[in-house]
Design an enzyme around this catalytic site. Structure first.
Site, short mmCIF file in Angstrom:
data_model
loop_
_atom_site.label_atom_id
_atom_site.label_comp_id
_atom_site.label_asym_id
_atom_site.label_seq_id
_atom_site.Cartn_x
_atom_site.Cartn_y
_atom_site.Cartn_z
N GLU A 98 6.05 -2.61 2.23
CA GLU A 98 6.13 -1.19 1.90
C GLU A 98 6.59 -0.39 3.11
O GLU A 98 6.35 -0.80 4.26
CB GLU A 98 4.76 -0.67 1.45
CG GLU A 98 4.58 -0.59 -0.05
CD GLU A 98 5.41 0.52 -0.71
OE1 GLU A 98 6.47 0.91 -0.17
OE2 GLU A 98 5.00 0.99 -1.78
N ASP A 102 0.22 5.78 1.55
CA ASP A 102 -0.20 7.18 1.64
C ASP A 102 -1.57 7.29 0.96
O ASP A 102 -2.61 7.09 1.59
CB ASP A 102 0.90 8.00 0.94
CG ASP A 102 0.84 9.48 1.22
OD1 ASP A 102 -0.21 9.95 1.66
OD2 ASP A 102 1.83 10.18 0.97
N PHE A 151 4.88 15.12 6.26
CA PHE A 151 5.83 14.51 5.33
C PHE A 151 7.00 13.93 6.12
O PHE A 151 7.76 14.67 6.74
CB PHE A 151 6.32 15.52 4.29
CG PHE A 151 6.99 14.86 3.13
CD1 PHE A 151 6.24 14.40 2.05
CD2 PHE A 151 8.36 14.64 3.13
CE1 PHE A 151 6.85 13.76 0.99
CE2 PHE A 151 8.98 14.00 2.07
CZ PHE A 151 8.23 13.55 1.00
C1 PRP Z 1 6.56 6.21 -1.79
C2 PRP Z 1 6.48 5.11 -0.76
C3 PRP Z 1 5.44 4.17 -1.33
C4 PRP Z 1 4.50 5.11 -2.07
C5 PRP Z 1 3.28 5.37 -1.23
O1 PRP Z 1 7.40 5.80 -2.83
O2 PRP Z 1 7.73 4.45 -0.63
O3 PRP Z 1 6.01 3.26 -2.24
O4 PRP Z 1 5.22 6.36 -2.26
O5 PRP Z 1 2.46 6.34 -1.83
P1 PRP Z 1 0.97 6.09 -2.28
O6 PRP Z 1 0.26 5.28 -1.23
O7 PRP Z 1 0.42 7.49 -2.35
O8 PRP Z 1 0.97 5.44 -3.62
P2 PRP Z 1 7.99 6.82 -3.90
O9 PRP Z 1 7.08 6.89 -5.10
O10 PRP Z 1 8.31 8.11 -3.23
O11 PRP Z 1 9.31 6.12 -4.39
P3 PRP Z 1 10.56 5.64 -3.49
O12 PRP Z 1 10.09 4.47 -2.69
O13 PRP Z 1 11.59 5.26 -4.49
O14 PRP Z 1 10.96 6.81 -2.64
MN MN Z 2 8.19 3.59 -2.45
#
Ligand code: PRP
Ligand code: MN
Ligand code: MG
Length: 175
Positions: A98, A102, A151
């Site tokens: 990953e 977050d 962010f």
């Molecule tokens: C983001 C990041 C992780 C996830 C983390 O992806 O790349 O996959 O959020 O967040 P969390 O711990 O709160 O679940 P996003 O949903 O933005 O999609 P992307 O990777 O396509 O940008």
């Molecule tokens: Mn993601």
């Protein structure tokens, strides 16, 4: 580069040095195992591409398309698989890659999902961790950097699909 409104948090050199260390650690710990890297799209594609070239072992790489459901900027933890793995992972040593943990909800869901497929082991490698926003406790076995509650964009991470191509990680500032 025309990204003058992004303040650098981690330079390309900072990231490359840490990725080399993580690759060396994974190389030591997965020797003789059946390593499968699972790149979580989209954010993780840049990190995965750099990390796997620092792992000196036979390995497979798979891509998992994930869409978080919910309103606003925070994920709900309900994730839909938009692109599944191409091969079974039964008996394999899966390392989920990953870009950022977050709230932890995405990783928590993916751990549950992948465990149902009977791998030998499932671990997590994340370039970034933002503990201030954690909603569920998730293990991060290989971690690049802990960051504050800002962010961040770049190196695969987006803001409304922009900035993924920045070679460094930074914070968007108002102009
Ligand atoms: C983001 C990041 C992780 C996830 C983390 O992806 O790349 O996959 O959020 O967040 P969390 O711990 O709160 O679940 P996003 O949903 O933005 O999609 P992307 O990777 O396509 O940008
Ligand atoms: Mn993601
Ligand atoms: Mg995103």
């Amino acid at each position: 580069m025309v990204h003058t409104n992004v303040r650098t948090l981690l330079s390309a050199e900072d990231i490359a040095a840490r990725v080399r260390e993580l690759g060396a650690e994974i190389t030591r710990e997965y020797a003789g195992r059946r390593l499968v890297l699972v790149c979580v799209l989209k954010g993780s594609f840049v990190f995965t591409a750099d990390l796997l070239r620092q792992i000196d072992l036979p390995l497979r790489v798979e891509f998992l398309g994930v869409r978080s459901y919910g309103e606003g900027t925070s994920s709900t933890g309900v994730v839909q698989i938009t692109q599944d793995l191409t091969q079974p992972i039964e008996g394999d040593d899966v390392l989920i890659v990953e870009d950022i943990v977050d709230t932890g909800l995405t990783i928590s869901h993916l751990l549950q999902l992948l465990r149902t497929r009977m791998p030998s082991s499932v671990k997590v490698c994340s370039l970034l961790h933002k503990p201030a926003r954690a909603r569920v406790e998730v293990p991060i076995h290989y971690l690049g950097f802990t960051i504050e509650d800002k962010f961040v964009v770049g190196y695969g991470l987006d803001w409304a699909e922009r900035y993924r191509n920045l070679p460094f990680i930074g914070v968007v500032e108002a102009q």
